[in-house]
Every structure is written in C-alpha cells, then in structure tokens.
Design a protein around this motif. Structure first.
Motif, PDB file in Angstrom:
ATOM      1  N   GLU A 281       0.819  -1.224  -0.072  1.00 36.54           N
ATOM      2  CA  GLU A 281       0.091   0.036   0.055  1.00 36.54           C
ATOM      3  C   GLU A 281       0.992   1.096  -0.011  1.00 36.54           C
ATOM      4  N   ARG A 282       0.692   2.223  -1.045  1.00 36.59           N
ATOM      5  CA  ARG A 282       1.463   3.273  -0.944  1.00 36.59           C
ATOM      6  C   ARG A 282       1.063   4.007   0.351  1.00 36.59           C
ATOM      7  N   GLY A 283       1.847   4.801   0.922  1.00 34.59           N
ATOM      8  CA  GLY A 283       1.228   5.586   2.339  1.00 34.59           C
ATOM      9  C   GLY A 283       1.721   4.892   3.319  1.00 34.59           C
ATOM     10  N   SER A 284       0.714   3.775   3.718  1.00 37.51           N
ATOM     11  CA  SER A 284       0.972   3.185   4.651  1.00 37.51           C
ATOM     12  C   SER A 284       2.173   2.127   4.798  1.00 37.51           C
ATOM     13  N   GLY A 285       2.620   1.876   3.554  1.00 32.70           N
ATOM     14  CA  GLY A 285       3.592   0.798   3.250  1.00 32.70           C
ATOM     15  C   GLY A 285       3.224  -0.723   3.999  1.00 32.70           C
ATOM     16  N   GLU A 286       1.926  -0.857   4.219  1.00 31.28           N
ATOM     17  CA  GLU A 286       1.742  -2.132   4.594  1.00 31.28           C
ATOM     18  C   GLU A 286       1.637  -2.980   3.199  1.00 31.28           C
ATOM     19  N   VAL A 287       2.217  -4.357   3.496  1.00 34.31           N
ATOM     20  CA  VAL A 287       2.130  -5.368   2.478  1.00 34.31           C
ATOM     21  C   VAL A 287       1.006  -6.360   2.867  1.00 34.31           C
ATOM     22  N   VAL A 288       0.292  -6.769   1.880  1.00 28.18           N
ATOM     23  CA  VAL A 288      -0.661  -7.644   2.024  1.00 28.18           C
ATOM     24  C   VAL A 288      -0.626  -8.676   0.913  1.00 28.18           C
ATOM     25  N   SER A 289      -0.815  -9.975   1.407  1.00 23.90           N
ATOM     26  CA  SER A 289      -0.603 -11.149   0.284  1.00 23.90           C
ATOM     27  C   SER A 289      -2.352 -11.818   0.364  1.00 23.90           C
ATOM     28  N   GLU A 290      -2.654 -11.925  -0.858  1.00 21.62           N
ATOM     29  CA  GLU A 290      -4.043 -12.415  -1.249  1.00 21.62           C
ATOM     30  C   GLU A 290      -3.766 -13.784  -2.166  1.00 21.62           C
ATOM     31  N   PRO A 291      -4.522 -14.877  -1.858  1.00 18.73           N
ATOM     32  CA  PRO A 291      -4.554 -15.976  -2.929  1.00 18.73           C
ATOM     33  C   PRO A 291      -5.309 -15.666  -4.033  1.00 18.73           C
ATOM     34  N   TYR A 292      -4.918 -15.917  -5.338  1.00 20.21           N
ATOM     35  CA  TYR A 292      -5.401 -15.962  -6.476  1.00 20.21           C
ATOM     36  C   TYR A 292      -5.473 -17.176  -7.369  1.00 20.21           C
ATOM     37  N   GLY A 293      -6.159 -17.104  -8.415  1.00 22.00           N
ATOM     38  CA  GLY A 293      -6.290 -18.094  -9.484  1.00 22.00           C
ATOM     39  C   GLY A 293      -5.371 -18.059 -10.616  1.00 22.00           C
TER      40      GLY A 293
END
Ligand code: FAD
Ligand code: MG
Ligand code: MG
Ligand code: MG
Ligand code: MG
Length: 535
Positions: A281-293
């Motif tokens: 996330e730009r700004g907060s710098g938080e990294v999020v991972s999500e499963p995908y197909g």
C-alpha cells in the motif's frame, strides 16, 4: 560450424544487382527490416522503391492487430481473425522474408546476427549473420515487470496472439477446476480470483472483457461456481487511465466499481508466488498477500535485450529507450532507423540558440510547430495548464507587441518537462512506418534535386520534413458495450455510441478485407450465439 554445435552460416551475399536500360549495372542497396508489427508492416506496405532490395526478419510471419487482442481472451473475436500473414505482402512487393529473431546488431560491420527455430537441426535453432546497407529496427518492446519477483514465472502477459489464447485457456481452466467436487468454498474462491495488474488501457479493457464474459456467459455455463468469482484490478498510481481526460478516468473508475471489480489504486505489487500475490500500500507501506487463481500483468513496456545491447554499443547505454532524431535515424550510428515502441524521438529544442524577439507571426508559427510535434500541447493550451504560453498567446493575439525570446523559452521549458515523448501506440507506430517508407520512396528524387520542395526549411543537411505525428484520438473500451473516446479538440464521448464508433474505426483500420470480414462475422456470431467457451 561454430562452438556450441550450432549450425552457423553466413548470408553475406552482396547486394543484388540489376541492369539499367543501357546495360549499366546498378547495385541495389539492401534494406533489412526487423519486425512485422505495426511499424514494420506499415513501412513494408507503403514502401515502393524498386531500387532497393528489401529483406524482412521477424520471428512471426504475421501482423497482429493488437487493439482487438483483449477481445481474444474471452472469445469475442478469434485470434485467427486479427492476424494477417505477411507472405502475401512479401510476394506482392517482391520482398524476401526470413522467420528468425535478430539477437545482435553489429553496426560497425553493418551486420545482424539472427537465430531461428529450426526443428530439423539438432539443437532446434539455426544461427546466421546477415549484411545490411540500411537497417530498419521495428522490433517493438517487451512487457515490463520492473524486476518484480515471480512475475515472469507466474503471471500472464497480454502482448502476442499466443498470450491471449493462453489467458483464455487459463480462465476456462480455472472454472473447470473450481467446479470439481470436494473443494472448500475457500479453495473455489481462490481459484476464481482473477487479478489484473496495471490500470492502463490494456489492463482496464481486459478486466472489463473478463467481467463481461463472467456476467454474460459464465453465469450460464458454470452457474454453481459463479458466486465465487472476483476480479481485482491493481494500480500503483492514484487513478486508472491516467493518460486520459479526467472525465474518462472518473467515468471508468465509477463503471469498474459498479461492475463489482475490486479496484485498488495506490497498490504496488511487490511479489508473486505460485498461489499468492503481494501488494504494498503506498502511504501506509503495509504489505498484503492474497491468494489468486490467475494474474494478468499489464504495467507497460521496456526495451528488448537486443536493443539494450545495441544501445550500449552506440553510446546510448545510459538511456532508458533507444533515441532517434526527428527523421527516425538512430542517434550515434549510421544507416540505422528505428520506429514504433522500440524508440523515442529526441526532439530538437525549438528555441535552441536563438535570441532576440519574436513578432506575432513568428510566435504563432513557433506555437503551431510545437503543437504539431506534441499534439497534446493543444489540449494543455485549452486547459490552461500551460498558463504562461496561453497568456503569451493571448497577448500576441491582441496587438503587435514583440515577445522576448527569454520569456518564451521559459514558458517552453514547461512544455519540455511535461510532454517529451509520443505515446507507445499503434497510431504512432503505423504513422512512423508510413513516413519512413515515403522518405525511401522519394530518395532518388531528393538526391538528384536536393534543392527541391522536399528540402526542410532552415535545416540544410536534411532532405526531408521531419516526422510529424497526427493524433486522431484515443479509445478506451470499458466493457458492457461502452467505450470512452477522446478526440482531438478536447472532445470526449463516453457510452454506447462511441462503442459503435470504436467498432467502425477499428473495422476500417484492419489491414485487409479478409481480416475485416472475419472480425465482423465474429462480432455478429457473438451477438447471436454468445461467446465460445471451449478452451
Ligand atoms: P509490434 O507491433 O510489437 O511489432 C514488433 C515486431 O517485431 C513483431 O512482429 C515481433 O515479432 C518482432 N520482433 C520482436 N523481436 C524481434 C527481434 N529480436 N528480431 C526481429 N523481429 C522481432 N495501440 C493503439 O494505438 N490503440 C490500441 O487500441 C492499442 N491496443 C493495444 C492492446 C494490446 C493488448 C497491446 C499489447 C497493445 C496495444 N496497443 C494499442 C499498442 C500497440 O500495439 C503498439 O504500440 C504497437 O504494436 C507498436 O508497434 P511496433 O511495430 O513498435 O511493435
Ligand atoms: Mg514492427
Ligand atoms: Mg503488432
Ligand atoms: Mg507485439
Ligand atoms: Mg516510439
């Protein structure tokens, strides 16, 4: 044979010779064209000078109509309908074609080194050298991954016909996998999570096409799993379609959300693994991972390795993109031209070295010149983004006051910083191909009569007018039979009528009546029977 056991032969046959009417031998210059895409194909179809011997080298023996490529991913249009074999053009024009990839340009010896896939040789590749007198580089660009880990291995690109077919198979495959018995809801959700990276025209159009496919067709074919599908569109910047007018961006963002596409701006992808995609996330710098197909990567273009190597050889190693002058000649080497996405034009400074004042007429001339070179400037003038120039223009309209070139230069530096390069589009590429072909067609005339009308005023050493781009407008298909159009003169149109404008513009731009009729019949078939969902 060379080291490595590869078959190597050299095509160093001298340029072809023909006889003139009085029996004199003339040596034909050999023009080697690399690439059969928008710029290369346009160059070849407009080239009309029998005094050159033309040789084409491209790894694909067809031209691809890229604007309709996103429609191939969901079966609205067949891949076959948007490719035009180049052999026909070659025969008609008397050109020669070799199916191979140029892997090295050697400008000091005027040679290229090529590799071709050859199933009859042991290694599966054949290598050869080819001489040239004039080289036309039209190899396009490659998708840019910004070295994001895992993208090359796990994401799909959308650049070539094969890519579109692979995406299509992969989408259907996801639905078949998600329909298998004994899966948990979580697993089905993961498999049917489609992620599109990049909010440019291609990414937005692809998400829209995918959404249409899911809503109009998949709901009927896979009713049981339809509720688990999700499309996420990731964009690192603040807005999608940021190169378009604000009205279009706003409309597109609203439509994307209305469609239920999960739009995440300010999200930069930092890595892709076999089943997860991570964004920061730009700004907060938080990294999020999500499963995908499935992930489709569409974040812009970069130079091909062969071009990077060439740039190092000719002293352009520090640049990001190969530079040409306004006559499309590669800077820093002789007899090499570059067109399309491969290169950018290094614009001359409009006011270089001049001092003093400009009167009203001269001022208007310069502004007109700038507007031709940078078609976007006109829009900026209207929007008053370039307030200084707009004001200068207004005061110049009023009376005959002379403007100081210093003031003007200052205003122009705004232009310089805001709009340097022409966009990497088919429109630019095809106009450049046509322009260069016309230069070659008139070459003898200009050599015999250098003082003729083709001579560019004020630039004694050039015989031709520099390349000028004419902007006919941009289209951004948004799915659901809607298209946004931004036409010259600050004219914006969004909706169903522009969808039909888009259809007819593209139908009329398709290169041959064969492809034209194939595409139109695909569209008709789709309207009547829906899309083909076999993989
Ligand atoms: P290309 O058309 O990519 O052609 C490059 C050619 O070089 C190909 O034939 C390739 O096989 C060949 N080649 C590659 N490497 C080598 C090598 N080493 N040696 C020899 N030959 C080589 N633009 C628009 O204006 N409007 C649109 O609606 C639009 N939609 C698009 C949709 C998609 C999905 C994509 C991918 C692009 C779209 N574009 C659009 C952009 C447009 O396609 C490009 O700007 C255009 O193709 C650039 O032309 P080019 O000749 O530089 O490269
Ligand atoms: Mg090309
Ligand atoms: Mg192409
Ligand atoms: Mg291409
Ligand atoms: Mg370019």
């Amino acid at each position: 044979c060379s080291g490595g056991g590869l078959l190597v032969y050299s095509d160093s046959s001298p340029s072809k010779r023909t006889l003139t009417a009085d029996g004199q031998e003339i040596k034909k210059k050999k023009v080697v064209v690399l690439g059969s895409g928008w710029s290369g194909y346009s160059f070849l179809s407009h080239f009309n000078n029998p005094n050159y011997d033309v040789q084409v080298v491209s790894p694909r023996n067809f031209f691809l109509f890229t604007p309709l490529l996103p429609s191939v991913t969901n079966g609205t249009v067949e891949a076959r309908s948007i490719v035009e074999p180049i052999r026909g053009l070659m025969r008609k024009k008397g050109f020669e074609y070799t199916e191979a990839e140029c892997v090295k340009i050697d400008p000091s010896n005027k040679k290229i080194h090529c590799k071709s896939k050859d199933s009859t040789s042991l290694k599966g590749t054949t290598e050869f050298d080819m001489d040239y007198d004039i080289l036309v580089v039209a190899v396009g660009a490659k998708p840019n991954t910004f070295n994001t880990p895992g993208v090359e291995e796990h994401a799909h690109f959308l650049k070539e016909a094969d890519d579109a077919l692979k995406i299509r198979r992969s989408v259907i495959n996801c639905f078949e996998r998600a329909s298998l018995p004994d899966l948990t809801e979580e697993e089905r959700k993961k498999i049917l999570h489609f992620v599109v990276v990049g909010g440019g025209p291609t990414g937005v159009e692809f998400s829209a096409e995918l959404h249409d496919f899911l809503v109009e067709d998949v709901a009927k074919i896979y009713p049981k799993v339809q509720e688990f599908t999700r499309i996420t569109l990731l964009e690192a910047g603040d807005h999608i379609l940021n190169m378009f007018d604000k009205r279009i961006t706003a409309f597109a963002e609203e439509k994307v959300q209305r469609d239920g596409i999960d739009l995440k701006t300010k999200s930069m992808v930092v890595g892709v693994t076999a089943d997860e995609i991570s964004t920061k996330e730009r700004g907060s710098g938080e990294v999020v991972s999500e499963p995908y197909g499935m992930v489709v990567w569409s974040t812009g273009i970069g130079s091909r390795p062969v071009i990077k190597d060439f740039m190092h050889q000719i002293g352009q190693g520090q640049r990001r993109v190969l530079a040409t002058d306004e006559w499309l000649r590669v800077e820093g080497c002789d007899s090499v031209y570059a067109l399309g996405d491969t290169a950018t034009i290094n614009q001359r400074r409009v006011m270089k070295g001049e001092t003093g004042t400009l009167n009203k007429k001269e001022f208007k001339g310069v502004v007109k010149d700038i507007c031709q070179r940078y078609p976007q400037v006109e829009l900026y003038l209207k929007k008053k983004k370039l307030r200084n120039i707009a004001n200068l223009l207004k005061s110049a309209n009023g009376d005959n006051t002379e403007l100081s070139i210093e003031t003007f230069k200052q205003a122009l530096s705004e232009v310089d910083t805001q709009m340097k390069n022409l966009p990497a589009t088919a429109q630019v590429a095809s106009q450049q191909g046509k322009y260069l072909a016309k230069c070659f067609n008139k070459m003898e005339k200009c050599e015999k009569k250098p003082e003729g009308p083709l001579r560019f005023r004020g630039e004694g050493r050039h015989r031709f007018q520099p390349f000028r781009y004419r902007h006919f407008g941009s289209f951004a298909p948004l799915g659901g039979e809607q298209t946004a159009a931004e036409l010259p003169g600050d004219w914006v149109s969004i909706g169903h009528s522009s969808q039909w404008l888009w259809y007819s513009v593209y139908a009329s731009k398709l290169v041959s009546w064969r492809t034209r009729s194939l595409v139109v019949s695909d569209w008709v078939r789709r309207f009547i029977f829906g899309r083909d969902s076999s993989s």
